[in-house]
Scaffold this motif. Structure first.
Motif, PDB file in Angstrom:
ATOM      1  N   GLU A 229     -43.429  20.528  -8.893  1.00 41.21           N
ATOM      2  CA  GLU A 229     -43.843  19.129  -9.050  1.00 41.21           C
ATOM      3  C   GLU A 229     -42.672  18.185  -8.804  1.00 41.21           C
ATOM      4  O   GLU A 229     -42.795  17.184  -8.091  1.00 41.21           O
ATOM      5  N   ARG A 230     -41.507  18.499  -9.357  1.00 38.42           N
ATOM      6  CA  ARG A 230     -40.335  17.647  -9.160  1.00 38.42           C
ATOM      7  C   ARG A 230     -39.915  17.624  -7.693  1.00 38.42           C
ATOM      8  O   ARG A 230     -39.500  16.574  -7.171  1.00 38.42           O
ATOM      9  N   LEU A 231     -39.996  18.767  -7.028  1.00 38.82           N
ATOM     10  CA  LEU A 231     -39.637  18.832  -5.611  1.00 38.82           C
ATOM     11  C   LEU A 231     -40.561  17.946  -4.782  1.00 38.82           C
ATOM     12  O   LEU A 231     -40.106  17.173  -3.934  1.00 38.82           O
ATOM     13  N   LEU A 232     -41.870  18.037  -5.014  1.00 37.60           N
ATOM     14  CA  LEU A 232     -42.815  17.244  -4.232  1.00 37.60           C
ATOM     15  C   LEU A 232     -42.628  15.752  -4.499  1.00 37.60           C
ATOM     16  O   LEU A 232     -42.738  14.936  -3.571  1.00 37.60           O
ATOM     17  N   GLN A 233     -42.360  15.376  -5.729  1.00 41.86           N
ATOM     18  CA  GLN A 233     -42.112  13.972  -6.014  1.00 41.86           C
ATOM     19  C   GLN A 233     -40.863  13.480  -5.280  1.00 41.86           C
ATOM     20  O   GLN A 233     -40.836  12.355  -4.761  1.00 41.86           O
ATOM     21  N   HIS A 234     -39.840  14.324  -5.225  1.00 42.43           N
ATOM     22  CA  HIS A 234     -38.629  13.975  -4.482  1.00 42.43           C
ATOM     23  C   HIS A 234     -38.938  13.801  -2.999  1.00 42.43           C
ATOM     24  O   HIS A 234     -38.487  12.822  -2.371  1.00 42.43           O
ATOM     25  N   THR A 242     -46.055   6.898  -1.771  1.00 43.00           N
ATOM     26  CA  THR A 242     -46.198   6.619  -3.197  1.00 43.00           C
ATOM     27  C   THR A 242     -46.177   7.948  -3.948  1.00 43.00           C
ATOM     28  O   THR A 242     -46.908   8.877  -3.610  1.00 43.00           O
ATOM     29  N   VAL A 243     -45.321   8.048  -4.932  1.00 47.41           N
ATOM     30  CA  VAL A 243     -45.175   9.301  -5.674  1.00 47.41           C
ATOM     31  C   VAL A 243     -46.435   9.548  -6.488  1.00 47.41           C
ATOM     32  O   VAL A 243     -46.886   8.690  -7.254  1.00 47.41           O
ATOM     33  N   SER A 244     -47.033  10.722  -6.284  1.00 45.47           N
ATOM     34  CA  SER A 244     -48.221  11.118  -7.040  1.00 45.47           C
ATOM     35  C   SER A 244     -47.864  12.293  -7.927  1.00 45.47           C
ATOM     36  O   SER A 244     -46.699  12.664  -8.046  1.00 45.47           O
ATOM     37  N   SER A 245     -48.857  12.881  -8.550  1.00 46.78           N
ATOM     38  CA  SER A 245     -48.581  14.016  -9.428  1.00 46.78           C
ATOM     39  C   SER A 245     -49.839  14.849  -9.589  1.00 46.78           C
ATOM     40  O   SER A 245     -50.954  14.392  -9.362  1.00 46.78           O
ATOM     41  N   VAL A 246     -49.625  16.114  -9.948  1.00 48.83           N
ATOM     42  CA  VAL A 246     -50.697  17.043 -10.292  1.00 48.83           C
ATOM     43  C   VAL A 246     -50.332  17.636 -11.634  1.00 48.83           C
ATOM     44  O   VAL A 246     -49.176  18.028 -11.848  1.00 48.83           O
ATOM     45  N   ARG A 390     -47.064  30.403  -1.183  1.00 52.40           N
ATOM     46  CA  ARG A 390     -47.250  29.635   0.049  1.00 52.40           C
ATOM     47  C   ARG A 390     -46.972  28.154  -0.160  1.00 52.40           C
ATOM     48  O   ARG A 390     -46.429  27.494   0.732  1.00 52.40           O
ATOM     49  N   LEU A 391     -47.338  27.636  -1.309  1.00 47.13           N
ATOM     50  CA  LEU A 391     -47.027  26.245  -1.610  1.00 47.13           C
ATOM     51  C   LEU A 391     -45.514  26.038  -1.627  1.00 47.13           C
ATOM     52  O   LEU A 391     -44.995  25.064  -1.051  1.00 47.13           O
ATOM     53  N   ALA A 392     -44.802  26.945  -2.289  1.00 45.95           N
ATOM     54  CA  ALA A 392     -43.349  26.824  -2.394  1.00 45.95           C
ATOM     55  C   ALA A 392     -42.690  26.962  -1.031  1.00 45.95           C
ATOM     56  O   ALA A 392     -41.792  26.177  -0.673  1.00 45.95           O
ATOM     57  N   GLU A 393     -43.124  27.956  -0.245  1.00 44.08           N
ATOM     58  CA  GLU A 393     -42.536  28.155   1.086  1.00 44.08           C
ATOM     59  C   GLU A 393     -42.697  26.908   1.950  1.00 44.08           C
ATOM     60  O   GLU A 393     -41.745  26.465   2.605  1.00 44.08           O
ATOM     61  N   THR A 394     -43.904  26.351   1.960  1.00 38.88           N
ATOM     62  CA  THR A 394     -44.157  25.194   2.815  1.00 38.88           C
ATOM     63  C   THR A 394     -43.416  23.960   2.325  1.00 38.88           C
ATOM     64  O   THR A 394     -42.864  23.190   3.120  1.00 38.88           O
ATOM     65  N   ALA A 395     -43.386  23.763   0.999  1.00 39.36           N
ATOM     66  CA  ALA A 395     -42.648  22.627   0.457  1.00 39.36           C
ATOM     67  C   ALA A 395     -41.157  22.723   0.792  1.00 39.36           C
ATOM     68  O   ALA A 395     -40.513  21.712   1.105  1.00 39.36           O
ATOM     69  N   LEU A 396     -40.610  23.925   0.771  1.00 36.78           N
ATOM     70  CA  LEU A 396     -39.197  24.097   1.090  1.00 36.78           C
ATOM     71  C   LEU A 396     -38.927  23.873   2.572  1.00 36.78           C
ATOM     72  O   LEU A 396     -37.848  23.394   2.952  1.00 36.78           O
ATOM     73  N   ILE A 397     -39.889  24.201   3.434  1.00 40.96           N
ATOM     74  CA  ILE A 397     -39.725  23.907   4.857  1.00 40.96           C
ATOM     75  C   ILE A 397     -39.710  22.399   5.080  1.00 40.96           C
ATOM     76  O   ILE A 397     -38.910  21.872   5.858  1.00 40.96           O
ATOM     77  N   VAL A 398     -40.591  21.678   4.379  1.00 38.31           N
ATOM     78  CA  VAL A 398     -40.570  20.216   4.462  1.00 38.31           C
ATOM     79  C   VAL A 398     -39.232  19.674   3.964  1.00 38.31           C
ATOM     80  O   VAL A 398     -38.661  18.744   4.549  1.00 38.31           O
ATOM     81  N   PHE A 399     -38.719  20.276   2.896  1.00 34.96           N
ATOM     82  CA  PHE A 399     -37.392  19.889   2.393  1.00 34.96           C
ATOM     83  C   PHE A 399     -36.339  20.056   3.484  1.00 34.96           C
ATOM     84  O   PHE A 399     -35.489  19.173   3.695  1.00 34.96           O
ATOM     85  N   ASP A 400     -36.373  21.184   4.200  1.00 28.89           N
ATOM     86  CA  ASP A 400     -35.416  21.431   5.284  1.00 28.89           C
ATOM     87  C   ASP A 400     -35.536  20.382   6.375  1.00 28.89           C
ATOM     88  O   ASP A 400     -34.534  19.881   6.897  1.00 28.89           O
ATOM     89  N   VAL A 401     -36.786  20.060   6.763  1.00 29.54           N
ATOM     90  CA  VAL A 401     -37.008  19.088   7.833  1.00 29.54           C
ATOM     91  C   VAL A 401     -36.439  17.729   7.445  1.00 29.54           C
ATOM     92  O   VAL A 401     -35.712  17.089   8.231  1.00 29.54           O
TER      93      VAL A 401
END
Length: 465
Positions: A229-234, A242-246, A390-401
């Motif tokens: 959650e913290r990673l996606l908000q970042h 706009t920062v959302s949350s789950v 899969r959520l973590a892998e994809t979020a980390l790829i977005v982080f890399d980009v």
């Protein structure tokens, strides 16, 4: 993996680093492996591996015994998921495999290790010490950008014939960050197998050539939804959303909502990249923004590749991987110059122009690096099975980009929990049995390489189902 920032100067050509296996270096690395796997000792090293497991290791132990007794030459076709693979692989060979062999009563001589290929560019972002270390561990650098790196191929063929350890190759050629999705396989692995059989035949040697597919998957032992959650908000903040949350505590539809949120993030990044290529590089502007993520991603990747290809005067023929390699080759030719073996022979003006050219080449190569980062962003991979992994892998790829677009050379990937690595050993494939077909003629050889590549792909696919 992230290369060094664009260089301010041209450099002498990258010389081949001969492998120089050192038993004491291997013992040292084996001794500190538990620390390396658990603690981030370099910014670019994710680590955080708490456990390594294996299925079917008995097959590898028996084949390793046959290799040590001179009956076979053994090639291992490993999946290459991410930068942690070498560490977990070393742990597998130094700890798990000897234990399995002991339980099965299979006599093996220590140390158990492998020769391997690695990208010649790794010491550029890792430092000179990394080239020294990989050489002492028995590795051979291959210049991926060159159409034919003869020094690397000749060294590999020698070790396939004479090396004291089996030889490891990653048929995918590069990581994609996904444990459950395989990149298209490159034919070079199959070709090396047949060259090994050919070289043995010319030397009148009777060893059987075997290739063994081995898969690797990572999973989180204690997934941290709060960290995700913290990673996606970042990421949302960085991309301008706009920062959302789950609610991490609500399991009902939680995974799907996270998947949708990551896809929304992907669309936001693509919107800004479409505008960038239209405004800065005069690429055709996007007409519709409500297209599927994959469709938009493909368009942006094509724009990035064409921007780099236009600068280097390259054609846009072939698949994405082949085009990336041609761009890399063209850039490296401009950055690592033969003329600089003796820089005293150049005037100050000539040297300045070489530096200017190197800066431009490195800058335009970043478009290709962006493609390498983005190509693994696949919506269907995420939505068909929105597991934490899969959520973590994809979020980390977005982080890399996003880190790449921000100009960060060594982003420290956030950890989302402790992980375990699981190796799966497949069934051996005899290259010697296929050698008769391969040697019939050029067309038959081409078909044999293609068939072996397909068989390896199917074997690796089965290991992740």
């Amino acid at each position: 993996m992230f290369p060094l920032p664009p260089p301010h100067f041209a450099h002498p050509p990258l010389d081949f680093i001969p492998q120089s296996y050192s038993p004491w270096v291997l013992r040292l690395v084996h001794g500190i492996l538990p620390l390396l796997m658990r603690v981030r000792v370099r910014r670019w090293l994710p680590s955080g591996i708490s456990k390594v497991e294996a299925t079917g290791a008995e097959t590898l132990a028996e084949l390793y015994h046959q290799f040590q007794t001179g009956r076979i030459r053994l090639i291992l076709a490993f999946r290459h998921v991410e930068v942690d693979d070498p560490l977990t692989g070393l742990y597998f060979f130094s700890r798990l495999l000897p234990q399995v062999a002991h339980r099965q009563g299979i006599p093996l001589q220590l140390p158990m290790h492998v020769h391997f290929l690695y990208d010649r560019g790794m010491p550029l972002w890792g430092g000179r010490w990394l080239g020294w270390l990989l050489s002492r561990l028995g590795g051979i650098p291959v210049h991926r950008g060159r159409r034919v790196d003869r020094l690397a191929l000749n060294a590999a063929r020698h070790l396939l014939m004479e090396g004291q350890f089996p030889f490891v190759i990653a048929p995918e050629g590069a990581t994609n960050g996904h444990s459950e999705r395989i990149n298209p396989l490159e034919p070079g692995t199959a070709q090396l197998c047949f060259w090994c059989a050919e070289d043995l035949a010319k030397a009148s040697r009777s060893e059987t050539v075997i290739i063994l597919p081995i898969g690797i998957r990572y999973h989180y032992t204690h997934p941290s939804w709060e960290k995700l959650e913290r990673l996606l908000q970042h990421l949302e903040k960085v991309s301008g959303l706009t920062v959302s949350s789950v609610d991490p505590g609500s399991a009902k539809n939680r995974n799907t909502r996270y998947a949708q949120r990551i896809c929304r993030l992907g669309h936001q990044v693509l919107t800004q990249m479409e505008a960038f290529y239209a405004q800065v590089h005069h690429q055709p502007p996007a007409q519709v923004h409500d297209l599927p993520l994959n469709t938009r991603l493909e368009r942006v990747l094509q724009q990035a590749l064409k921007t780099a290809e236009h600068h280097f005067g390259l054609s846009s023929q072939g698949d994405v991987n082949g085009r990336c390699r041609r761009i890399e080759e063209a850039a490296w030719i401009q950055i690592y110059r033969e003329e600089l073996r003796d820089p005293r022979s150049l005037s100050a003006l000539s040297r300045g122009l070489l530096d200017w050219n190197a800066q431009q080449a490195s800058l335009y190569m970043q478009h290709m690096r962006l493609v390498e980062s983005c190509v693994a962003l696949r919506e269907e991979y995420l939505l068909e099975k929105p597991s934490f992994e899969r959520l973590a892998e994809t979020a980390l790829i977005v982080f890399d980009v996003l880190a790449r677009l921000k100009g960060e050379a060594y982003p420290a990937r956030p950890r989302l929990g402790w992980r375990a690595a699981h190796f799966t050993v497949g069934d051996p494939i005899s290259i010697t049995e296929r050698w008769t077909t391969y040697q019939k003629g050029r067309q038959e050889a081409k078909q044999a390489v293609a068939q072996l590549t397909e068989d390896l792909r199917l074997a690796l696919e089965q290991m992740i189902q």
